[in-house]
Design an enzyme around this catalytic site. Structure first.
Site, short mmCIF file in Angstrom:
data_model
loop_
_atom_site.label_atom_id
_atom_site.label_comp_id
_atom_site.label_asym_id
_atom_site.label_seq_id
_atom_site.Cartn_x
_atom_site.Cartn_y
_atom_site.Cartn_z
N TYR A 142 0.81 -1.23 0.00
CA TYR A 142 0.00 0.00 0.00
C TYR A 142 0.84 1.27 0.00
O TYR A 142 0.33 2.36 -0.26
CB TYR A 142 -0.96 0.02 1.20
CG TYR A 142 -2.02 -1.07 1.16
CD1 TYR A 142 -2.20 -1.86 0.03
CD2 TYR A 142 -2.86 -1.29 2.25
CE1 TYR A 142 -3.16 -2.85 -0.01
CE2 TYR A 142 -3.83 -2.28 2.21
CZ TYR A 142 -3.97 -3.07 1.08
OH TYR A 142 -4.92 -4.04 1.04
N LYS A 192 3.81 -15.28 1.56
CA LYS A 192 3.67 -15.96 0.27
C LYS A 192 5.09 -16.23 -0.23
O LYS A 192 5.49 -15.84 -1.33
CB LYS A 192 2.86 -15.05 -0.69
CG LYS A 192 2.44 -15.69 -1.98
CD LYS A 192 1.36 -16.75 -1.81
CE LYS A 192 1.06 -17.40 -3.15
NZ LYS A 192 0.27 -18.63 -3.05
N ASP A 224 -2.76 -17.94 1.05
CA ASP A 224 -3.94 -18.58 0.44
C ASP A 224 -4.44 -19.72 1.33
O ASP A 224 -5.65 -19.88 1.55
CB ASP A 224 -3.63 -19.07 -0.98
CG ASP A 224 -2.26 -19.72 -1.13
OD1 ASP A 224 -1.44 -19.61 -0.20
OD2 ASP A 224 -2.01 -20.36 -2.16
N ASP A 248 -4.88 -7.01 5.83
CA ASP A 248 -6.12 -6.31 5.52
C ASP A 248 -7.22 -7.35 5.25
O ASP A 248 -8.33 -7.30 5.80
CB ASP A 248 -5.87 -5.43 4.29
CG ASP A 248 -6.98 -4.43 4.05
OD1 ASP A 248 -7.94 -4.39 4.84
OD2 ASP A 248 -6.89 -3.69 3.05
N ASP A 252 -10.21 -8.93 8.17
CA ASP A 252 -11.65 -8.80 7.88
C ASP A 252 -12.32 -10.17 7.87
O ASP A 252 -13.41 -10.35 8.39
CB ASP A 252 -11.88 -8.13 6.52
CG ASP A 252 -12.09 -6.63 6.66
OD1 ASP A 252 -11.58 -6.06 7.65
OD2 ASP A 252 -12.75 -6.04 5.79
#
Ligand code: NAD
Length: 356
Positions: A142, A192, A224, A248, A252
């Site tokens: 980001y 990852k 994943d 992020d 959630d």
């Protein structure tokens, strides 16, 4: 006896209503544990725009930085929606987070037994879930440079850069390990590393930092797989530490295991002053009616004691009181169930204090 100075930003809408309950709870806990607190109120968001013309007055930043912790309600609402972008309430909140240098966002996903049926997943899957997601908040994809869109027509190209320095990884890893030390001493680092070089560095540094925390059981999981495991068997996790974009999404996903947004607390730490707030907004649709659920704020007060002031006994006391309140069948409208008693915001705040 210890004395702390607490900054309070009520904000807008239900922010004011739930913050009032948070302050009353802090006073009650302090009185029982022989601490003293002084509260200093500051403006931010819509209330600050109305009073001063800007969403984050300098006085607020200076005051918060001089305190031991910040309790924050929520900001925003339709009244300020048409302000220019940099003068919107939300701009004030983002600036405040930046000023506080809070690089670690802690988000618990705790399923209370009494509310296990409020989740969209089966009770047997979610019951007993108690996860803390530690998300890196000020780096990664980001914020990485270069970023942009260039070229013309069909050859246009958009790009961002996922970049972490060893220093950034090390400091968030330490927060992850320290958080695990205060809980069940299990840390899962999510990355990852099978595809991304930046993730391989992430993993290497997390392993290095783990040498300073021999009591914590460290595991690694690809993001994943983590997304899948969270809905397959959420109880396997204690603390998850991960980068900005993975965090992020994962935080959630984890929060939705628990049911209502009115239950979810958060902390942003790592800078000089910790920032404790419910994850919900100012809820203009129910503001002023005295029906907002204050339990997300009460959970934020628990986090303020645990992670801001490093007082686990006080935090545990609040957690036990919330569990007792729910076990006694007391609910706000958003988590109301058959056979339970529906309470207003202030009645719920008082019910928790009664059970401390
Ligand atoms: P919201 O979180 O305010 O509300 C979403 C829904 O959840 C609403 O139906 C609301 O009534 C309900 N809800 C939220 N908190 C609740 C509680 N404690 N008890 C019971 N029900 C609750 O999100 P929104 O409606 O998208 O945003 C409203 C305003 O809040 C906007 O201006 C937005 O920008 C702002 N906002 C601020 C923050 C913050 O201050 N950290 C976070 C999110 C949104």
């Amino acid at each position: 006896m210890t004395h702390w100075t607490i900054s309070v930003i009520h904000g807008d809408g239900i922010g004011k209503e739930v913050c009032a309950e948070g302050v009353k709870l802090m006073e009650a806990v302090a009185a029982r544990c022989n601490h003293t607190l002084s509260f200093h109120e500051y403006l931010a968001g819509g209330a600050a725009i109305d009073e001063t013309g800007v969403p984050l007055p300098d006085e607020t930043v200076a005051g918060v930085l001089a305190s031991d912790a910040l309790l924050f309600g929520a900001i925003g609402g339709p009244k300020w929606e048409n302000q220019p972008q940099h003068l919107k309430p939300e701009a004030g909140l983002l600036k405040l987070r930046k000023e506080l240098g809070a690089f670690a966002n802690l988000r618990p996903a705790l399923v209370y037994d009494e509310l296990a049926d409020a989740s969209t997943l089966k009770r047997e899957v979610v019951q007993g879930t108690d996860i803390m997601v530690v998300r890196e908040l000020t780096g990664g994809l980001y914020f990485g440079e270069p970023r942009g869109v260039e070229g013309q027509g069909a050859s246009r190209k958009g790009y961002n850069t996922m970049v972490y320095s060893a220093e950034e990884i090390e400091r968030i890893a330490r927060v992850g390990f320290q958080t695990a030390m205060a809980r069940d001493k299990r840390l899962c680092s999510v990355d990852k590393a099978n595809v991304l070089d930046v993730s391989q560095l992430w993993r290497d540094i997390v392993i290095e930092v783990s040498k300073d925390f021999p009591e914590v059981a460290l595991s690694h999981m690809y993001v994943d797989n983590c997304a899948m495991q969270l809905i397959r068997d959420p109880k396997q996790f204690d603390v998850i530490v991960t980068g900005n974009i993975f965090g992020d999404i994962i935080s959630d996903e984890a929060s939705q295991l628990t049911g209502s947004i009115g239950m979810l607390a958060s902390a942003s730490v790592g800078g000089p002053v910790g920032f404790f707030e419910p994850i919900h907004g100012s809820a203009p649709d129910i503001a002023g009616q005295g029906i907002a659920n204050p339990l997300a704020m009460i959970g934020s007060v628990e986090m303020l004691f645990r992670y801001g002031l490093k007082q686990n006994t006080e935090a545990d006391m609040i957690n036990a009181a919330v569990r007792k309140t729910l076990a006694d069948g007391l609910r706000c409208g958003d988590i109301m169930q058959e056979g339970c008693t529906k309470l207003s915001t202030s009645e719920m705040g008082a019910a928790v204090i009664e059970r401390l």
